[in-house]
Design an enzyme around this catalytic site. Structure first.
Site, PDB file in Angstrom:
ATOM      1  N   CYS A  47      -3.919  -0.962  -2.235  1.00 35.83           N
ATOM      2  CA  CYS A  47      -4.130   0.473  -2.382  1.00 35.83           C
ATOM      3  C   CYS A  47      -5.046   0.687  -3.587  1.00 35.83           C
ATOM      4  O   CYS A  47      -4.707   0.259  -4.698  1.00 35.83           O
ATOM      5  CB  CYS A  47      -2.776   1.134  -2.607  1.00 35.83           C
ATOM      6  SG  CYS A  47      -2.856   2.873  -3.010  1.00 35.83           S
ATOM      7  N   ASN A  48      -6.167   1.314  -3.377  1.00 36.14           N
ATOM      8  CA  ASN A  48      -7.103   1.537  -4.490  1.00 36.14           C
ATOM      9  C   ASN A  48      -6.486   2.399  -5.576  1.00 36.14           C
ATOM     10  O   ASN A  48      -6.717   2.169  -6.759  1.00 36.14           O
ATOM     11  CB  ASN A  48      -8.373   2.225  -3.986  1.00 36.14           C
ATOM     12  CG  ASN A  48      -9.354   1.246  -3.403  1.00 36.14           C
ATOM     13  OD1 ASN A  48     -10.271   0.795  -4.070  1.00 36.14           O
ATOM     14  ND2 ASN A  48      -9.156   0.900  -2.143  1.00 36.14           N
ATOM     15  N   GLU A 107      -5.148   9.779   8.882  1.00 31.87           N
ATOM     16  CA  GLU A 107      -3.747   9.704   9.310  1.00 31.87           C
ATOM     17  C   GLU A 107      -3.478  10.576  10.519  1.00 31.87           C
ATOM     18  O   GLU A 107      -2.587  10.302  11.307  1.00 31.87           O
ATOM     19  CB  GLU A 107      -2.833  10.044   8.145  1.00 31.87           C
ATOM     20  CG  GLU A 107      -2.960   8.907   7.184  1.00 31.87           C
ATOM     21  CD  GLU A 107      -1.925   8.844   6.112  1.00 31.87           C
ATOM     22  OE1 GLU A 107      -1.267   9.842   5.853  1.00 31.87           O
ATOM     23  OE2 GLU A 107      -1.814   7.768   5.525  1.00 31.87           O
ATOM     24  N   TYR A 148      -0.420   8.323  -2.602  1.00 33.40           N
ATOM     25  CA  TYR A 148      -0.436   8.020  -4.031  1.00 33.40           C
ATOM     26  C   TYR A 148      -1.639   8.694  -4.712  1.00 33.40           C
ATOM     27  O   TYR A 148      -1.615   8.967  -5.893  1.00 33.40           O
ATOM     28  CB  TYR A 148      -0.566   6.507  -4.259  1.00 33.40           C
ATOM     29  CG  TYR A 148       0.691   5.690  -4.043  1.00 33.40           C
ATOM     30  CD1 TYR A 148       1.831   6.229  -3.451  1.00 33.40           C
ATOM     31  CD2 TYR A 148       0.731   4.354  -4.440  1.00 33.40           C
ATOM     32  CE1 TYR A 148       2.960   5.457  -3.253  1.00 33.40           C
ATOM     33  CE2 TYR A 148       1.860   3.575  -4.252  1.00 33.40           C
ATOM     34  CZ  TYR A 148       2.982   4.137  -3.644  1.00 33.40           C
ATOM     35  OH  TYR A 148       4.108   3.361  -3.458  1.00 33.40           O
ATOM     36  N   GLY A 149      -2.688   8.894  -3.914  1.00 37.69           N
ATOM     37  CA  GLY A 149      -3.964   9.346  -4.468  1.00 37.69           C
ATOM     38  C   GLY A 149      -3.923  10.699  -5.155  1.00 37.69           C
ATOM     39  O   GLY A 149      -4.827  11.059  -5.899  1.00 37.69           O
ATOM     40  N   ASP A 166       0.867  -1.181   0.000  1.00 35.57           N
ATOM     41  CA  ASP A 166       0.000   0.000   0.000  1.00 35.57           C
ATOM     42  C   ASP A 166       0.899   1.225   0.000  1.00 35.57           C
ATOM     43  O   ASP A 166       2.111   1.136   0.231  1.00 35.57           O
ATOM     44  CB  ASP A 166      -0.887   0.000   1.257  1.00 35.57           C
ATOM     45  CG  ASP A 166      -1.762   1.236   1.332  1.00 35.57           C
ATOM     46  OD1 ASP A 166      -2.319   1.627   0.287  1.00 35.57           O
ATOM     47  OD2 ASP A 166      -1.891   1.844   2.424  1.00 35.57           O
ATOM     48  N   SER A 167       0.280   2.377  -0.218  1.00 36.88           N
ATOM     49  CA  SER A 167       1.038   3.617  -0.189  1.00 36.88           C
ATOM     50  C   SER A 167       1.447   3.993   1.240  1.00 36.88           C
ATOM     51  O   SER A 167       2.263   4.879   1.432  1.00 36.88           O
ATOM     52  CB  SER A 167       0.190   4.736  -0.780  1.00 36.88           C
ATOM     53  OG  SER A 167      -1.031   4.811  -0.076  1.00 36.88           O
ATOM     54  N   CYS A 192     -11.164   3.133  -0.785  1.00 34.55           N
ATOM     55  CA  CYS A 192      -9.860   3.607  -0.320  1.00 34.55           C
ATOM     56  C   CYS A 192      -9.528   2.868   0.961  1.00 34.55           C
ATOM     57  O   CYS A 192     -10.412   2.631   1.796  1.00 34.55           O
ATOM     58  CB  CYS A 192      -9.910   5.113  -0.062  1.00 34.55           C
ATOM     59  SG  CYS A 192      -8.402   5.757   0.679  1.00 34.55           S
ATOM     60  N   THR A 193      -8.252   2.521   1.087  1.00 30.36           N
ATOM     61  CA  THR A 193      -7.822   1.732   2.246  1.00 30.36           C
ATOM     62  C   THR A 193      -8.158   2.357   3.592  1.00 30.36           C
ATOM     63  O   THR A 193      -8.344   1.666   4.573  1.00 30.36           O
ATOM     64  CB  THR A 193      -6.290   1.587   2.206  1.00 30.36           C
ATOM     65  OG1 THR A 193      -5.737   2.895   2.004  1.00 30.36           O
ATOM     66  CG2 THR A 193      -5.852   0.654   1.129  1.00 30.36           C
ATOM     67  N   HIS A 194      -8.190   3.683   3.624  1.00 28.51           N
ATOM     68  CA  HIS A 194      -8.389   4.361   4.905  1.00 28.51           C
ATOM     69  C   HIS A 194      -9.846   4.409   5.351  1.00 28.51           C
ATOM     70  O   HIS A 194     -10.129   4.626   6.523  1.00 28.51           O
ATOM     71  CB  HIS A 194      -7.867   5.789   4.829  1.00 28.51           C
ATOM     72  CG  HIS A 194      -6.374   5.902   4.738  1.00 28.51           C
ATOM     73  ND1 HIS A 194      -5.642   5.263   3.762  1.00 28.51           N
ATOM     74  CD2 HIS A 194      -5.487   6.578   5.508  1.00 28.51           C
ATOM     75  CE1 HIS A 194      -4.355   5.550   3.939  1.00 28.51           C
ATOM     76  NE2 HIS A 194      -4.238   6.349   4.982  1.00 28.51           N
TER      77      HIS A 194
HETATM   78  N1  DGL Z   1      -3.954   3.820  -0.120  1.00 26.26           N
HETATM   79  C1  DGL Z   1      -4.620   4.848  -0.862  1.00 26.26           C
HETATM   80  C2  DGL Z   1      -5.873   4.310  -1.522  1.00 26.26           C
HETATM   81  O1  DGL Z   1      -6.420   3.294  -1.144  1.00 26.26           O
HETATM   82  C3  DGL Z   1      -4.984   6.019   0.015  1.00 26.26           C
HETATM   83  C4  DGL Z   1      -3.813   6.819   0.450  1.00 26.26           C
HETATM   84  C5  DGL Z   1      -3.078   7.485  -0.692  1.00 26.26           C
HETATM   85  O2  DGL Z   1      -3.619   8.400  -1.338  1.00 26.26           O
HETATM   86  O3  DGL Z   1      -1.985   7.060  -0.941  1.00 26.26           O
HETATM   87  O4  DGL Z   1      -6.343   4.907  -2.461  1.00 26.26           O
END
Ligand code: DGL
Length: 260
Positions: free
Chosen positions: A69-70, A148, A38-39, A6-7, A180-182
């Site tokens: 990570c989406n 976060e 990453y988003g 994941d990011s 999204c993972t969060h």
């Molecule tokens: N892990 C990213 C996602 O699921 C969220 C955090 C990011 O933007 O890197 O899209």
């Protein structure tokens, strides 16, 4: 080992679901905290990072990869599948399958980062399988930093969520994909604001863990390659206090993050 990247630490929602569903296999996690988020990045950059992350996991013994990570899954899945020969799972497809099965009204909502929503991958995949469904998506760029920061139960976060979710509420969706993972960490704030009983939330972390389990049951040769027993390893390209707190929140226990 089941390699997961994941990011950052948000993808630990996937690692946690995998640990719960597949406790017999070892997990090797890599969170790219040094280069998160990453988003907000370009497709080119996300693809480059995703290739590097996959190489790192394979070099360290992973035999199956989960893109947790989406944002990475939405732009890099096909490229990784072409480049690497191991089975590659991602969080989008299982969530889509679940959403299609769940919706009764045919109106599905998606929330995610800008990169994920901009890619249009959810609409394309859902309508590729079920053209009759209507898909409504909204980018929610403020949510990742709020999670976060640990603001998962704050009034301010609830207010922002109400604002993001309002257009989807007007569309009278009955299913909402947490793309999204969060976002699984915000479920309790999201559910009442989108509709307590009228809307089902789809948590992609659980869905991808279930699809890996189904795959390993059917593909014993791959399952045999995975190490049973031994500790799970959590790597991160940077260590911060906030990351450690988020990891603890996800697992409900302390998680030893190793810097790499
Ligand atoms: N892990 C990213 C996602 O699921 C969220 C955090 C990011 O933007 O890197 O899209």
């Amino acid at each position: 080992m089941i390699g997961i990247f994941d990011s950052g630490v948000g993808g630990m929602t996937v690692a946690h679901a995998v640990e719960n569903l597949l406790p017999e296999y070892r997990v090797l996690y890599f969170g790219d905290l040094a280069r998160t988020p990453y988003g907000t990045k370009s497709q080119e950059t996300i693809i480059k990072y995703s290739i590097q992350n996959t190489e790192f996991l394979l070099d360290n013994g992973a035999k199956v990869i989960i893109i947790a990570c989406n944002s990475a899954a939405s732009v890099a899945s096909e490229i990784l599948r072409e480049r690497f020969s191991v089975p590659i799972f991602e969080v989008i497809t299982p969530a889509i399958d679940k959403a299609i099965k769940t919706t009764k009204s045919g109106r599905v909502g998606i929330i995610g980062t800008r990169a994920t929503i901009r890619s249009g991958v959810y609409e394309k995949k859902i309508n590729g399988k079920s053209p009759e469904l209507q898909v409504f998506s909204t980018a929610c760029p403020l949510l990742v930093p709020l999670v976060e920061e640990g603001w998962t139960d704050k009034r301010e976060t609830a207010m922002i969520l109400r604002r993001y979710l309002y257009p989807l509420k007007l569309k009278q969706i009955d299913t909402l994909v947490l793309g999204c993972t969060h976002y699984p960490l915000l479920k309790e704030l999201i559910q009442p604001r989108i509709g307590k009983k009228s809307v089902t939330l789809i948590d992609s972390s659980v869905e991808v863990a279930m699809s890996v389990r189904d795959y390993l049951i059917k593909n014993s040769k791959v399952a045999d390659l995975l190490e049973a027993n031994g500790e799970n390893i959590y790597y991160s390209s940077d260590l911060t206090e906030a990351a450690e707190t988020t990891a603890m929140k996800i697992f409900g226990r302390e998680v030893h993050l190793r810097k790499v």
